[in-house]
Design a protein around this motif. Structure first.
Motif, PDB file in Angstrom:
ATOM      1  N   LEU A  10      34.183  74.374 -18.222  1.00  0.00           N
ATOM      2  CA  LEU A  10      33.700  75.741 -18.445  1.00  0.00           C
ATOM      3  C   LEU A  10      33.307  76.315 -17.085  1.00  0.00           C
ATOM      4  O   LEU A  10      32.972  75.563 -16.160  1.00  0.00           O
ATOM      5  N   LEU A  17      30.538  66.617 -21.811  1.00  0.00           N
ATOM      6  CA  LEU A  17      30.143  66.473 -23.208  1.00  0.00           C
ATOM      7  C   LEU A  17      31.366  66.138 -24.047  1.00  0.00           C
ATOM      8  O   LEU A  17      32.425  66.751 -23.880  1.00  0.00           O
ATOM      9  N   ILE A  51      29.618  68.540 -30.636  1.00  0.00           N
ATOM     10  CA  ILE A  51      29.398  67.703 -29.455  1.00  0.00           C
ATOM     11  C   ILE A  51      28.761  66.404 -29.921  1.00  0.00           C
ATOM     12  O   ILE A  51      27.709  66.426 -30.569  1.00  0.00           O
ATOM     13  N   LYS A 105      33.289  83.238 -28.176  1.00  0.00           N
ATOM     14  CA  LYS A 105      31.878  83.565 -27.927  1.00  0.00           C
ATOM     15  C   LYS A 105      31.676  84.181 -26.540  1.00  0.00           C
ATOM     16  O   LYS A 105      30.551  84.322 -26.066  1.00  0.00           O
ATOM     17  N   LEU A 151      29.908  72.288 -16.720  1.00  0.00           N
ATOM     18  CA  LEU A 151      30.086  71.521 -17.954  1.00  0.00           C
ATOM     19  C   LEU A 151      31.556  71.239 -18.180  1.00  0.00           C
ATOM     20  O   LEU A 151      32.407  72.117 -18.051  1.00  0.00           O
ATOM     21  N   GLY A 165      28.806  81.073 -16.617  1.00  0.00           N
ATOM     22  CA  GLY A 165      28.346  81.298 -17.984  1.00  0.00           C
ATOM     23  C   GLY A 165      27.349  80.270 -18.461  1.00  0.00           C
ATOM     24  O   GLY A 165      26.830  80.366 -19.574  1.00  0.00           O
ATOM     25  N   THR A 166      27.077  79.266 -17.633  1.00  0.00           N
ATOM     26  CA  THR A 166      26.204  78.165 -18.072  1.00  0.00           C
ATOM     27  C   THR A 166      25.013  77.977 -17.127  1.00  0.00           C
ATOM     28  O   THR A 166      24.496  76.876 -16.984  1.00  0.00           O
ATOM     29  N   MET A 172      32.858  73.506 -33.481  1.00  0.00           N
ATOM     30  CA  MET A 172      32.808  72.599 -32.330  1.00  0.00           C
ATOM     31  C   MET A 172      31.627  71.642 -32.469  1.00  0.00           C
ATOM     32  O   MET A 172      30.505  72.085 -32.622  1.00  0.00           O
ATOM     33  N   MET A 191      32.586  82.967 -23.538  1.00  0.00           N
ATOM     34  CA  MET A 191      32.324  82.065 -22.423  1.00  0.00           C
ATOM     35  C   MET A 191      33.499  82.079 -21.435  1.00  0.00           C
ATOM     36  O   MET A 191      34.663  82.056 -21.835  1.00  0.00           O
ATOM     37  N   LEU A 215      34.748  78.717 -27.827  1.00  0.00           N
ATOM     38  CA  LEU A 215      33.974  79.201 -26.684  1.00  0.00           C
ATOM     39  C   LEU A 215      34.507  80.547 -26.178  1.00  0.00           C
ATOM     40  O   LEU A 215      33.732  81.433 -25.821  1.00  0.00           O
TER      41      LEU A 215
END
Lengths: 133, 133
Positions: free
Chosen positions: B118, B82, B3, B97, B128, B122-123, B1, B99, B94
């Protein structure tokens, strides 16, 4: 006054180390630098994203602006910083247009920038920072 | 991924017409387009800033996400978007991982983009969005 780009997005976090796990380990971004800004009572991590940056902000003082922000509304996006070529001139223009300012004159920001914050009461609760690189 | 840039900053407002006075009359920025996105129950104004955009979001429905956000915490910065080259692939990475996602698969955003949000749990409470132009 000419706004050229979004200089950075400031994000209030309780722990830069914890927050970095999201931005680096999960999202794959890289930290450019870490810096303590005593005048602002913050420790920052600068993460470049294209021409802009994400600026993680961790308070170094329970009485600091970031600590107070988190106490009131939790972690999250704190401000948006717009780049201008001349902060001092921009503040003059904005004052002439009746905008309320937090900083009446530029002060030192991270990475040797000149910065000034507008008062969110004039921007519909968006905390806007002007940055001159 | 990967960005590549900040695609836009989404700002929740009660009235785009009122908010535009700040971004255009005061700050001197220009509106690129206005669009209604029925799926998201919002009317948007897109304001380019360098390679990014400010996206003003006005709810078209009292039950919409933006209306609920403003009801809960007032106007202000709502999310950071993003840009990635492939939203579908990014969601796979994600998820791998661990998320949490709001959108399990990409959906249509403004200007014919593919987007996915998202989950802020989790952030660290930053909403996001991923955008594929």
């Amino acid at each position: 006054m000419k706004i050229t780009k979004i200089n950075h997005i400031g994000i209030a976090v309780t722990s830069i180390d914890e927050a970095l796990k999201i931005y680096t380990d999960v999202l794959g971004l890289k930290v450019q630098s870490m810096e303590v800004v005593p005048e602002q009572k913050v420790r920052t991590a600068i993460i470049p994203v294209g021409e802009s940056k994400i600026e993680l902000l961790e308070s170094t003082d329970p009485e600091g602006t970031i600590a107070k922000f988190i106490e009131k509304q939790g972690e999250g996006i704190h401000h948006m910083a717009l780049e201008v070529d001349d902060v001092q001139a921009a503040l003059g223009v904005l004052t002439g247009k009746g905008m309320a300012l937090i900083d009446q004159k530029p002060r030192k920001g991270v990475e040797n920038t000149q910065i000034a914050f507008l008062h969110p009461k004039g921007t519909r609760r968006v905390l806007l920072e002007l940055v001159e690189s």
